[in-house]
Scaffold this motif. Sequence first.
Motif, PDB file in Angstrom:
ATOM      1  N   ILE A 176       0.856  -1.187   0.000  1.00 27.04           N
ATOM      2  CA  ILE A 176       0.000   0.000   0.000  1.00 27.04           C
ATOM      3  C   ILE A 176       0.890   1.234   0.000  1.00 27.04           C
ATOM      4  N   SER A 177       0.353   2.346  -0.490  1.00 23.12           N
ATOM      5  CA  SER A 177       1.141   3.583  -0.509  1.00 23.12           C
ATOM      6  C   SER A 177       0.238   4.786  -0.296  1.00 23.12           C
TER       7      SER A 177
ATOM      8  N   LYS B 119       3.012  10.793  10.792  1.00 19.77           N
ATOM      9  CA  LYS B 119       1.739  10.117  11.066  1.00 19.77           C
ATOM     10  C   LYS B 119       1.471   9.008  10.052  1.00 19.77           C
ATOM     11  N   CYS B 120       1.807   9.247   8.775  1.00 21.25           N
ATOM     12  CA  CYS B 120       1.635   8.204   7.763  1.00 21.25           C
ATOM     13  C   CYS B 120       2.474   6.978   8.118  1.00 21.25           C
ATOM     14  N   LEU B 121       3.706   7.204   8.549  1.00 21.69           N
ATOM     15  CA  LEU B 121       4.585   6.088   8.891  1.00 21.69           C
ATOM     16  C   LEU B 121       4.083   5.358  10.135  1.00 21.69           C
ATOM     17  N   LEU B 122       3.570   6.101  11.096  1.00 25.27           N
ATOM     18  CA  LEU B 122       3.018   5.459  12.291  1.00 25.27           C
ATOM     19  C   LEU B 122       1.827   4.560  11.940  1.00 25.27           C
ATOM     20  N   LYS B 123       1.032   5.014  11.001  1.00 23.78           N
ATOM     21  CA  LYS B 123      -0.177   4.261  10.653  1.00 23.78           C
ATOM     22  C   LYS B 123       0.111   3.052   9.769  1.00 23.78           C
ATOM     23  N   ALA B 124       1.123   3.151   8.907  1.00 26.07           N
ATOM     24  CA  ALA B 124       1.195   2.143   7.849  1.00 26.07           C
ATOM     25  C   ALA B 124       2.560   1.533   7.589  1.00 26.07           C
ATOM     26  N   SER B 125       3.627   2.006   8.227  1.00 24.35           N
ATOM     27  CA  SER B 125       4.944   1.458   7.884  1.00 24.35           C
ATOM     28  C   SER B 125       5.114   0.012   8.307  1.00 24.35           C
ATOM     29  N   ASP B 126       4.229  -0.498   9.179  1.00 27.34           N
ATOM     30  CA  ASP B 126       4.287  -1.914   9.566  1.00 27.34           C
ATOM     31  C   ASP B 126       3.303  -2.768   8.764  1.00 27.34           C
TER      32      ASP B 126
ATOM     33  N   GLY C 134       4.234  -4.505   2.981  1.00 26.92           N
ATOM     34  CA  GLY C 134       5.046  -3.362   2.606  1.00 26.92           C
ATOM     35  C   GLY C 134       4.270  -2.077   2.435  1.00 26.92           C
ATOM     36  N   PHE C 135       4.978  -0.976   2.669  1.00 28.40           N
ATOM     37  CA  PHE C 135       4.400   0.368   2.562  1.00 28.40           C
ATOM     38  C   PHE C 135       5.395   1.273   1.865  1.00 28.40           C
ATOM     39  N   ILE C 136       4.887   2.092   0.946  1.00 28.44           N
ATOM     40  CA  ILE C 136       5.702   3.100   0.274  1.00 28.44           C
ATOM     41  C   ILE C 136       5.074   4.455   0.537  1.00 28.44           C
ATOM     42  N   LEU C 137       5.864   5.361   1.083  1.00 25.53           N
ATOM     43  CA  LEU C 137       5.371   6.704   1.371  1.00 25.53           C
ATOM     44  C   LEU C 137       5.127   7.461   0.074  1.00 25.53           C
ATOM     45  N   ASP C 138       4.037   8.226   0.039  1.00 23.05           N
ATOM     46  CA  ASP C 138       3.694   8.990  -1.152  1.00 23.05           C
ATOM     47  C   ASP C 138       2.751  10.116  -0.749  1.00 23.05           C
TER      48      ASP C 138
ATOM     49  N   ALA D  66      13.817   0.562   8.011  1.00 20.31           N
ATOM     50  CA  ALA D  66      12.495   0.086   7.594  1.00 20.31           C
ATOM     51  C   ALA D  66      12.560  -1.380   7.178  1.00 20.31           C
ATOM     52  N   LYS D  67      11.498  -2.102   7.506  1.00 21.32           N
ATOM     53  CA  LYS D  67      11.370  -3.503   7.133  1.00 21.32           C
ATOM     54  C   LYS D  67       9.887  -3.835   7.046  1.00 21.32           C
ATOM     55  N   LYS D  68       9.524  -4.601   6.036  1.00 20.82           N
ATOM     56  CA  LYS D  68       8.114  -4.960   5.876  1.00 20.82           C
ATOM     57  C   LYS D  68       7.559  -5.592   7.145  1.00 20.82           C
ATOM     58  N   GLY D  69       6.374  -5.134   7.540  1.00 19.23           N
ATOM     59  CA  GLY D  69       5.701  -5.709   8.704  1.00 19.23           C
ATOM     60  C   GLY D  69       6.127  -5.148  10.037  1.00 19.23           C
ATOM     61  N   GLN D  70       7.045  -4.150  10.029  1.00 17.68           N
ATOM     62  CA  GLN D  70       7.532  -3.571  11.283  1.00 17.68           C
ATOM     63  C   GLN D  70       7.479  -2.048  11.198  1.00 17.68           C
TER      64      GLN D  70
END
Length: 371
Positions: free
Chosen positions: A294-295, A318-325, A329-333, A361-365
Motif C-alpha cells: 500500500i502507498s 503520522k503516515c509512517l506510524l499508521k502504515a509502515s508496519d 510493505g508500505f511506500i510513502l507517497d 524500515a522492514k516490511k511488517g515492522q
Amino acid sequence: MNAEELIKELQTLPDEMTSSERYAAYARGEEVDHIPFYYPGNGSTLAPLYGYTIEQYRSDFEIHCKVMDELHNEFGNSISASANMGLKGVGEAVGSLVVYPVNSIDYISDYILKDYKDLESLRFEPASNAFLQKKLNHVYALKKHYGDSLPVGVSVAGPLSTAASIREPESILKDMRKNKDNLHKLLAFSTSCALTWVETCKKEFGKVSAGIADPVSSSTIISPNSFREFSKPYLKELVQGITEITGSAPGLHICGKTKPIWEDLLELGINEFSVDNCEDLSELKNSLGRHMTISGNVPPVEVMLNGSIDDVIESVRKCLLKASDSPNGFILDVGCQLPIGTPRENVYAYIYAAKKYGRHAKKGQLCGGLL
C-alpha cells in the motif's frame, strides 16, 4: 523548523543505499536504510522552481532534460523516460481536443464521441497516429540523451477514466442508467487502447514498468454497484493484460473515496494500491495490507502546498506510524498529484521526514526512526 535548519538536518541523513537497492531489499523482506518513498512531483509540476513554465517543460526537449537533471541533483528524483498516456492521452489520440495552458494542467475542451454511432470509426493506431508517434519519439530522444539503459515508465488511465476522455463524463454517468450496452462497448474499446499502448511500448523499448490511474472509478463519483458493473471487469482485464505484456503486475491509484470497493480490489491482481489522503492508512493496512503493498498519503493541497515545514514533517510521521508496519510493505507517497506552486522547502521537508522517521524500515515492522 525553518528552511535553513531543515537543509542542515537533511545533510545529516545521507542515503546508505541506492533507490534500486533499497526497493529490491525491501521487497525481499530485508531491513533498509529508510522507507522507500515516491518523490513528490516531477517536472510537470515543479518546473517553475527552476524558472520554467509547464509548457516549456512539455515542449522544449532541452528544458525538459535540464529540469529532470535539476530535480535529480537537488532532491534525488530518479531520471526515467515517461511514455505515459495520462488521463487524457487516449482521448486526444482518437480525436478529443486537449488544451495545454502555459502554466497549468491540461484539460479537454471538446470530446470526440458525442454519438455512439461514431464509436466504430475511432482508431487508436500508434504506428500512424502523429500524437502517439510524438510520445514514442520523445522516449527515444531521452534514451539517446541519457543512455539506452534509461528505465521507461508507462502510465495508463483505467478503462472508465479513459472512456471519460473520449465521451463527456456527464454523458457517461447518464449512460450507466440509460445506455448500458453502448457504454460497455466504449469501455471495451478503452481497455483495448490502453493495452495496445503498453504492448507498443514493450515492443519499442524492451523492459517497461506500468501503472494505472483511475479517478473516475472513485466512490466519490460513482456508486460501488456502478463500479462493479462498469469498471471492475475492465480494470481486471487491463491488469491481467499488463501483467502478461510486461511480466509484472501494475499498481493502481484511485482518487477520492475508495473504502467501499477495497474488497473488490483484491480480485484485480494489482501489486500495489495507492490511496488518496481522504482515506485512513490504518484502515487500508488492516483491509489490504496482507495482500499487497500500500502507498500514500500525505495531503497534497492542505499540507504540501499550503502547510508549513513542520506540517509536512508531522504528516509524514503520522503516515509512517499508521502504515509502515503493513505486512506486505508500505511506500510513502502524497495522496494525489503534487500541485503546481508547492514550495521548495516542503519538498525538502517530505524527504527529510521520510529519512528521519523512516530509518531502519522492514516490511511488517514500524520504522526504527519512529521508536
